[in-house]
Design a protein around this motif. Sequence first.
Motif, PDB file in Angstrom:
ATOM      1  N   LEU A  50      -0.144   4.105 -12.893  1.00 50.89           N
ATOM      2  CA  LEU A  50       0.410   3.929 -11.770  1.00 50.89           C
ATOM      3  C   LEU A  50       1.031   2.849 -11.204  1.00 50.89           C
ATOM      4  O   LEU A  50       2.084   2.892 -10.428  1.00 50.89           O
ATOM      5  CB  LEU A  50      -0.571   4.505 -10.612  1.00 50.89           C
ATOM      6  N   GLY A  51       0.801   1.698 -11.755  1.00 49.93           N
ATOM      7  CA  GLY A  51       1.540   0.359 -11.724  1.00 49.93           C
ATOM      8  C   GLY A  51       2.653   0.283 -12.494  1.00 49.93           C
ATOM      9  O   GLY A  51       3.545  -0.715 -12.604  1.00 49.93           O
ATOM     10  N   GLY A  52       2.911   1.169 -13.424  1.00 47.82           N
ATOM     11  CA  GLY A  52       4.190   1.147 -14.163  1.00 47.82           C
ATOM     12  C   GLY A  52       5.574   0.950 -13.747  1.00 47.82           C
ATOM     13  O   GLY A  52       6.356   0.165 -14.085  1.00 47.82           O
ATOM     14  N   GLY A  53       5.700   1.863 -12.351  1.00 52.26           N
ATOM     15  CA  GLY A  53       6.896   1.456 -11.597  1.00 52.26           C
ATOM     16  C   GLY A  53       6.826   0.064 -11.217  1.00 52.26           C
ATOM     17  O   GLY A  53       8.045  -0.426 -11.103  1.00 52.26           O
ATOM     18  N   ARG A  54       5.830  -0.410 -10.551  1.00 47.92           N
ATOM     19  CA  ARG A  54       5.914  -1.674 -10.074  1.00 47.92           C
ATOM     20  C   ARG A  54       6.409  -2.763 -11.126  1.00 47.92           C
ATOM     21  O   ARG A  54       7.314  -3.499 -10.946  1.00 47.92           O
ATOM     22  CB  ARG A  54       4.550  -2.054  -9.665  1.00 47.92           C
ATOM     23  N   LEU A 239       4.817   5.027  -3.548  1.00 50.20           N
ATOM     24  CA  LEU A 239       3.630   4.004  -3.993  1.00 50.20           C
ATOM     25  C   LEU A 239       4.210   2.936  -4.507  1.00 50.20           C
ATOM     26  O   LEU A 239       3.372   1.630  -4.175  1.00 50.20           O
ATOM     27  CB  LEU A 239       2.608   5.038  -4.877  1.00 50.20           C
ATOM     28  N   THR A 240       5.102   2.926  -5.271  1.00 48.95           N
ATOM     29  CA  THR A 240       5.409   1.587  -5.972  1.00 48.95           C
ATOM     30  C   THR A 240       6.178   1.016  -4.874  1.00 48.95           C
ATOM     31  O   THR A 240       6.100  -0.732  -4.924  1.00 48.95           O
ATOM     32  CB  THR A 240       7.005   2.049  -6.763  1.00 48.95           C
ATOM     33  N   ALA A 241       6.888   1.289  -3.814  1.00 44.30           N
ATOM     34  CA  ALA A 241       7.425   0.339  -2.811  1.00 44.30           C
ATOM     35  C   ALA A 241       6.510  -0.364  -2.368  1.00 44.30           C
ATOM     36  O   ALA A 241       6.381  -1.533  -1.758  1.00 44.30           O
ATOM     37  CB  ALA A 241       7.956   1.377  -1.794  1.00 44.30           C
ATOM     38  N   GLY A 242       5.081   0.361  -2.008  1.00 47.22           N
ATOM     39  CA  GLY A 242       4.064  -0.328  -1.289  1.00 47.22           C
ATOM     40  C   GLY A 242       3.283  -1.555  -2.128  1.00 47.22           C
ATOM     41  O   GLY A 242       3.124  -2.328  -1.571  1.00 47.22           O
ATOM     42  N   LEU A 243       3.282  -1.158  -3.446  1.00 46.41           N
ATOM     43  CA  LEU A 243       2.960  -2.088  -4.387  1.00 46.41           C
ATOM     44  C   LEU A 243       3.624  -3.288  -4.723  1.00 46.41           C
ATOM     45  O   LEU A 243       3.204  -4.453  -5.146  1.00 46.41           O
ATOM     46  CB  LEU A 243       2.468  -1.634  -5.622  1.00 46.41           C
TER      47      LEU A 243
END
Length: 317
Positions: A50-54, A239-243
Amino acid sequence: MILERQATVTAVDLEARLAWLAAETPDPVAGLFGPESALWSVNRHACMFLGGGRAALLQIAHPPVAQAISHHSRTRDDPYGRFQRTFRQVFPMVWGSLDQALAAARAVHRVHQQIHGRFDEDVGRHRRGDPYDAADRGALLWVHATLWESSIAMHETLLGPLAPEIKERYYQETTRFAGLFGLDRDELPADWPAFLAYHRGMWESDELAVGAVGREIAGYLFSSSDPVLEPAAGWLRTLTAGLLPDPVRERFGLDFGAAERRAYERSVRLLRAWLPRLPARLRYVPPYFEACRRIAGRQAPDWLGRAVTRVYLGSPS
């Protein structure tokens, strides 16, 4: 005496680092890390994906990386395929035997040797027509660093905080992975606090900049041509924007107002509640189980693991 170092990693550089890694690896079957490592303990969790986009956006914010992807990758037509190809390369480095890790490192380097060109735009401190090279040491260091900083960020967001001594051990282990990119130990931050300082400095510096190319790539990373999948893509975008760290999110112009923040916080709460309840086969990535079987000397095929791996990585082309 300070020795001068070439700006790019050559095949000779890589082989020198791989020889050093091989010489200091006590168990070639376990590979570079092994079941007692902090790196395996953290990165076996499937929620790291789920952190791949980050990690991807942090990398794309480095203009040479974005330009190389634009010119040399099929990401525009197949964003999920790029995700699969990336992890098909990284997984043997992390979970494979020593021979598998070294073979993957050589394969990645051969690809990088073919990736070079010139900028299409003025972006950050780069001017249109300036050269870029995928074997550039600064770019390789940044790509390497974003993987591990994002993994720790995801663990602490979704699974709970890690003790400082665990993060330090984790960081020192990742310096071995940097050798698979041909990077020398003295090119890396000395410890975990210095590693974080390197990231924070990069987030604020003109080393990172997002131009038209970076925004275009980000756009198709978080979109879907299938209307059924578009809500999932939108959720991952939020989710990525928040991370992301604030300076990088702002450079991409990602929406993160009150509504997005509420959606992000709700998602994190739900994930924190449900992830520990998943059975181990879903909670951990398939290559972790495969690696444990290899170390234990179990030869029978793991059909379930292979099936789940195909979902993650597809079939090699």
